[in-house]
Design a protein around this motif. Sequence first.
Motif, PDB file in Angstrom:
ATOM      1  N   ARG A 174       0.792  -1.196   0.072  1.00  0.00           N
ATOM      2  CA  ARG A 174       0.098  -0.134   0.053  1.00  0.00           C
ATOM      3  C   ARG A 174       0.809   1.185   0.205  1.00  0.00           C
ATOM      4  N   THR A 175       2.099   1.223   0.447  1.00  0.00           N
ATOM      5  CA  THR A 175       2.741   2.539   0.696  1.00  0.00           C
ATOM      6  C   THR A 175       3.780   2.488  -0.564  1.00  0.00           C
ATOM      7  N   ILE A 176       4.065   3.717  -0.953  1.00  0.00           N
ATOM      8  CA  ILE A 176       4.697   3.839  -1.974  1.00  0.00           C
ATOM      9  C   ILE A 176       5.920   4.855  -1.720  1.00  0.00           C
ATOM     10  N   ALA A 177       7.057   4.464  -1.783  1.00  0.00           N
ATOM     11  CA  ALA A 177       8.290   5.353  -1.394  1.00  0.00           C
ATOM     12  C   ALA A 177       8.731   6.185  -2.808  1.00  0.00           C
ATOM     13  N   VAL A 178       8.699   7.367  -2.554  1.00  0.00           N
ATOM     14  CA  VAL A 178       9.286   8.258  -3.840  1.00  0.00           C
ATOM     15  C   VAL A 178      10.425   9.196  -3.059  1.00  0.00           C
ATOM     16  N   ALA A 179      11.460   9.037  -4.174  1.00  0.00           N
ATOM     17  CA  ALA A 179      12.666  10.071  -4.201  1.00  0.00           C
ATOM     18  C   ALA A 179      12.453  11.252  -4.936  1.00  0.00           C
ATOM     19  N   TYR A 203      12.671  12.458   0.615  1.00  0.00           N
ATOM     20  CA  TYR A 203      12.178  11.180   0.480  1.00  0.00           C
ATOM     21  C   TYR A 203      11.043  10.827   1.315  1.00  0.00           C
ATOM     22  N   VAL A 204       9.837  10.486   0.689  1.00  0.00           N
ATOM     23  CA  VAL A 204       8.530  10.595   1.260  1.00  0.00           C
ATOM     24  C   VAL A 204       7.712   9.083   1.145  1.00  0.00           C
ATOM     25  N   LEU A 205       6.806   8.895   1.817  1.00  0.00           N
ATOM     26  CA  LEU A 205       6.155   7.800   1.969  1.00  0.00           C
ATOM     27  C   LEU A 205       4.606   8.054   1.449  1.00  0.00           C
ATOM     28  N   VAL A 206       3.907   7.704   0.694  1.00  0.00           N
ATOM     29  CA  VAL A 206       2.653   8.096   0.531  1.00  0.00           C
ATOM     30  C   VAL A 206       1.683   6.930   0.195  1.00  0.00           C
ATOM     31  N   ASP A 207       0.561   6.930   0.736  1.00  0.00           N
ATOM     32  CA  ASP A 207      -0.625   6.004   0.995  1.00  0.00           C
ATOM     33  C   ASP A 207      -1.020   6.206  -0.565  1.00  0.00           C
ATOM     34  N   ARG A 208      -0.887   4.845  -1.323  1.00  0.00           N
ATOM     35  CA  ARG A 208      -1.324   4.681  -2.851  1.00  0.00           C
ATOM     36  C   ARG A 208      -2.661   4.929  -3.125  1.00  0.00           C
ATOM     37  N   GLY A 211      -3.556   8.673  -1.169  1.00  0.00           N
ATOM     38  CA  GLY A 211      -2.738   9.680  -1.936  1.00  0.00           C
ATOM     39  C   GLY A 211      -2.227  10.684  -0.697  1.00  0.00           C
ATOM     40  N   ASP A 212      -2.500  10.168   0.477  1.00  0.00           N
ATOM     41  CA  ASP A 212      -2.069  11.002   1.917  1.00  0.00           C
ATOM     42  C   ASP A 212      -0.468  10.760   2.140  1.00  0.00           C
ATOM     43  N   LEU A 213       0.096  11.514   2.553  1.00  0.00           N
ATOM     44  CA  LEU A 213       1.476  11.692   3.191  1.00  0.00           C
ATOM     45  C   LEU A 213       1.561  11.016   4.279  1.00  0.00           C
ATOM     46  N   ALA A 214       2.506   9.856   4.272  1.00  0.00           N
ATOM     47  CA  ALA A 214       2.638   9.193   5.685  1.00  0.00           C
ATOM     48  C   ALA A 214       3.872   9.834   6.302  1.00  0.00           C
ATOM     49  N   GLU A 215       4.855   9.915   5.606  1.00  0.00           N
ATOM     50  CA  GLU A 215       6.414  10.395   6.132  1.00  0.00           C
ATOM     51  C   GLU A 215       7.123  11.268   5.063  1.00  0.00           C
ATOM     52  N   LYS A 216       7.585  12.225   5.566  1.00  0.00           N
ATOM     53  CA  LYS A 216       8.572  13.053   4.590  1.00  0.00           C
ATOM     54  C   LYS A 216       9.736  13.082   5.463  1.00  0.00           C
ATOM     55  N   ALA A 259      17.030   4.312   4.369  1.00  0.00           N
ATOM     56  CA  ALA A 259      15.628   4.694   5.102  1.00  0.00           C
ATOM     57  C   ALA A 259      14.919   3.601   5.644  1.00  0.00           C
ATOM     58  N   ALA A 260      14.329   3.801   7.178  1.00  0.00           N
ATOM     59  CA  ALA A 260      13.405   2.928   7.469  1.00  0.00           C
ATOM     60  C   ALA A 260      12.126   3.513   8.114  1.00  0.00           C
ATOM     61  N   ARG A 261      11.050   3.253   8.042  1.00  0.00           N
ATOM     62  CA  ARG A 261       9.942   3.659   8.546  1.00  0.00           C
ATOM     63  C   ARG A 261      10.158   4.482   9.920  1.00  0.00           C
ATOM     64  N   GLY A 262       9.791   5.532  10.242  1.00  0.00           N
ATOM     65  CA  GLY A 262       9.590   6.164  11.266  1.00  0.00           C
ATOM     66  C   GLY A 262      11.090   6.553  11.836  1.00  0.00           C
TER      67      GLY A 262
END
Length: 368
Positions: A174-179, A203-208, A211-216, A259-262
């Motif tokens: 579900r989570t997409i990482a984007v550079a 570096y961001v994590l987005v809920d596909r 479309g919400d931002l999870a981490e930046k 990169a690791a979550r959190g």
Amino acid sequence: MKTPLIDRRDFLRAAGVGFVAAMAPPAWAKTLATDAVFASAFVKRDGSYGAAILSEAGKVLHAIDLPARGHDVTFDPVSKRSVVFARQPGTFAVVFDHTGRDEPLTIASVSGRHFFGHGVFSTDGALLYATENDFDNAAGVVGVYDARAKFKRVGEFPTYGTGPHELLLLGDGRTIAVANGGIETHPDYGRAELNIATMKPSYVLVDRLTGDLAEKHELPPALHQLSIRHMDTDKSGTVWFGCQYRGPGSDCPLLVGCAARGKELQLLDMPQDVLSGLRNYIGSVAANPAAGTVAVSSPEGNSLAVIDATSGRIVATNALAEVCGLAPDGTGFMATTGTGEIVEAGGATRSEPDYVWDNHMLRIDQTA
């Protein structure tokens, strides 16, 4: 009464490749005769463009034509289709069957957008996601395409940054990482970089799905010209990324991180001789989960380095002119170069002098 399934490799051993060749086009037969193939975009010496399928021995099995220069390839194991994306600021992506049986299908970018060279399928193969440029607003977006409806574009969501490049679908599906490379471009100015003084890579994590931002995560201000570009995921789920520095050439910043979550981004402290040999430019990143290693390449520095993913230690380096494309192979990596060389994991080299291999290479396993 159902017929028992037979393993493809067992069938080929029993019937012989010649039997398959009698039933299928030559390109299909040659491709089916190998457990894995590799896909890469190329430019030929005559100026034509395409994407090729390579055997594990580095032989070109077959190729498709492209209207202009390609960049990266993604593969959907559900439908067995691949997509090669145009190099930025290209406006096409081509869907193709890596066995060579089906005719390619071209996807055109919509007005006001162009591709950034990378994409990824959802785990069920229903949707294709591609990094794109909303160039009039200097904003990154992920375009969403319905793979079951001839790749009709059905939406987009923001990347929460500028100049998105590679994206990955993480293990949760579900989570997409984007550079976000942080570099502003506009097709009216070709590939000119318009905001080097003010760029902000992230570096961001987005809920596909939403479309919400999870981490930046952004790099420290002193490294705001360190463009995050390419990524891959190791066997633990950690994302490794490579950067390209747009600051003074006399600087020698760290270029590879994870990169690791959190958690905050971590840059890898490499030995100075290895780091300086990369010439401030990482062209490709590839993980080999079976071996627990990550490889990075630099066509600018004519070198590649292999990293132990657990310790971060450099376990191997190789000097290779214009090396860039990387893909896992056995316990090592296959590599391609801009001089036409294809280097197997064991070190054997095959030369295709008519080909200038592009930045990336994808391994397609056929035994799953």
